[in-house]
Design a protein around this motif. Sequence first.
Motif, PDB file in Angstrom:
ATOM      1  N   ARG A   1     -10.100   2.594  -1.405  1.00 60.41           N
ATOM      2  CA  ARG A   1     -11.480   3.146  -1.232  1.00 60.41           C
ATOM      3  C   ARG A   1     -12.681   2.242  -1.733  1.00 60.41           C
ATOM      4  NH1 ARG A   1     -10.570   7.313  -4.310  1.00 60.41           N
ATOM      5  NH2 ARG A   1     -11.395   6.411  -6.097  1.00 60.41           N
TER       6      ARG A   1
ATOM      7  N   VAL B   1       0.749  -1.113  -0.021  1.00 61.77           N
ATOM      8  CA  VAL B   1      -0.016   0.082  -0.107  1.00 61.77           C
ATOM      9  C   VAL B   1       0.902   1.198  -0.018  1.00 61.77           C
ATOM     10  CG1 VAL B   1      -1.721   1.226   1.295  1.00 61.77           C
ATOM     11  CG2 VAL B   1      -1.822  -1.186   1.202  1.00 61.77           C
TER      12      VAL B   1
ATOM     13  N   PHE C   1      -1.392   9.173  -0.373  1.00 65.14           N
ATOM     14  CA  PHE C   1      -1.455   8.149  -1.658  1.00 65.14           C
ATOM     15  C   PHE C   1      -0.557   8.505  -2.591  1.00 65.14           C
ATOM     16  CE2 PHE C   1      -5.909   7.598   0.164  1.00 65.14           C
ATOM     17  CZ  PHE C   1      -5.817   5.988   0.208  1.00 65.14           C
ATOM     18  N   LYS C   2       0.179   7.436  -3.191  1.00 61.59           N
ATOM     19  CA  LYS C   2       1.312   7.912  -4.240  1.00 61.59           C
ATOM     20  C   LYS C   2       0.665   7.738  -5.443  1.00 61.59           C
ATOM     21  CE  LYS C   2       5.013   8.151  -3.312  1.00 61.59           C
ATOM     22  NZ  LYS C   2       5.932   9.522  -3.097  1.00 61.59           N
ATOM     23  N   ASP C   3      -0.371   7.096  -5.529  1.00 64.56           N
ATOM     24  CA  ASP C   3      -0.890   6.813  -7.169  1.00 64.56           C
ATOM     25  C   ASP C   3      -2.533   6.598  -6.969  1.00 64.56           C
ATOM     26  OD1 ASP C   3      -1.379   3.984  -6.636  1.00 64.56           O
ATOM     27  OD2 ASP C   3       0.681   3.610  -7.073  1.00 64.56           O
ATOM     28  N   GLN C   4      -3.146   6.800  -8.119  1.00 65.22           N
ATOM     29  CA  GLN C   4      -4.521   6.677  -8.216  1.00 65.22           C
ATOM     30  C   GLN C   4      -5.124   5.227  -8.024  1.00 65.22           C
ATOM     31  OE1 GLN C   4      -5.608   8.401 -11.831  1.00 65.22           O
ATOM     32  NE2 GLN C   4      -5.864  10.422 -10.999  1.00 65.22           N
TER      33      GLN C   4
ATOM     34  N   SER D   1      -3.780   2.876  -5.862  1.00 64.71           N
ATOM     35  CA  SER D   1      -3.697   2.546  -4.588  1.00 64.71           C
ATOM     36  C   SER D   1      -5.096   3.178  -3.871  1.00 64.71           C
ATOM     37  CB  SER D   1      -2.556   2.907  -3.777  1.00 64.71           C
ATOM     38  OG  SER D   1      -1.422   2.281  -4.107  1.00 64.71           O
ATOM     39  N   ASP D   2      -5.109   4.516  -4.150  1.00 64.16           N
ATOM     40  CA  ASP D   2      -6.353   5.084  -3.677  1.00 64.16           C
ATOM     41  C   ASP D   2      -7.725   4.466  -3.953  1.00 64.16           C
ATOM     42  OD1 ASP D   2      -8.008   6.810  -2.568  1.00 64.16           O
ATOM     43  OD2 ASP D   2      -7.914   8.392  -4.054  1.00 64.16           O
TER      44      ASP D   2
ATOM     45  N   TYR E   1      -9.526  11.000   5.372  1.00 65.28           N
ATOM     46  CA  TYR E   1      -8.732  11.771   4.921  1.00 65.28           C
ATOM     47  C   TYR E   1      -8.734  13.240   5.417  1.00 65.28           C
ATOM     48  CZ  TYR E   1      -9.652   8.367   0.771  1.00 65.28           C
ATOM     49  OH  TYR E   1      -9.875   7.574   0.176  1.00 65.28           O
TER      50      TYR E   1
END
Length: 135
Positions: free
Chosen positions: A78, A22, A68-71, A73-74, A110
Motif C-alpha cells: 500500500r 509477497v 494478504f497474509k499479514d499486516q 505485506s499489506d 481490493y
Amino acid sequence: MVAQKGRDLLLKIDNGAGFATVAGLRSKRLSFNAQLVDVTDAESAGRWRELLGGAGVQRAAVSGSGIFKDQASDATVRSLFFGSTIVHWQVVIPDFGTVEGPFQIAALEYSGAHDGEIVFEIALESAGVLTFGAL
C-alpha cells in the motif's frame, strides 16, 4: 522443463535485507512486450510489412491476485502504491530462472464478497533494465 506447480512462481520485493515473498498471492503472471517499429514504404517487397529490429521499447508487466497474509505485506504494498515508489522486484520461475529489476505498482485493487475474504489484485510495470538469472 517439466510441469511445475503454479504456486512455485513467486513474486518477491527487495525489503532492504534481501527479497521477501509477497504473501498470499494465489495467482501470478509475468509478460514481456516489445513495441514494434514499422518501416514499411512504397518500395517494400510485395507490400509486406517491414520492421526495424532493435528499435522498439521493451517492457515487462507482472500481475497477481490473492489475499494478504499479514499486516506487514499489506502496509508495504500500500505504501509503495500511494508513494508511486519504484523498487527492485524479483519474479522466480521454478527450474527456469529469476527476472529482477525496478518496477512500479500501476494498479492495486481490493474486493470482497459478503460471504468471503477480502482479496487484492496488483499490477506492476517495469521501470528500467531487467536482468535474467538462470537457476
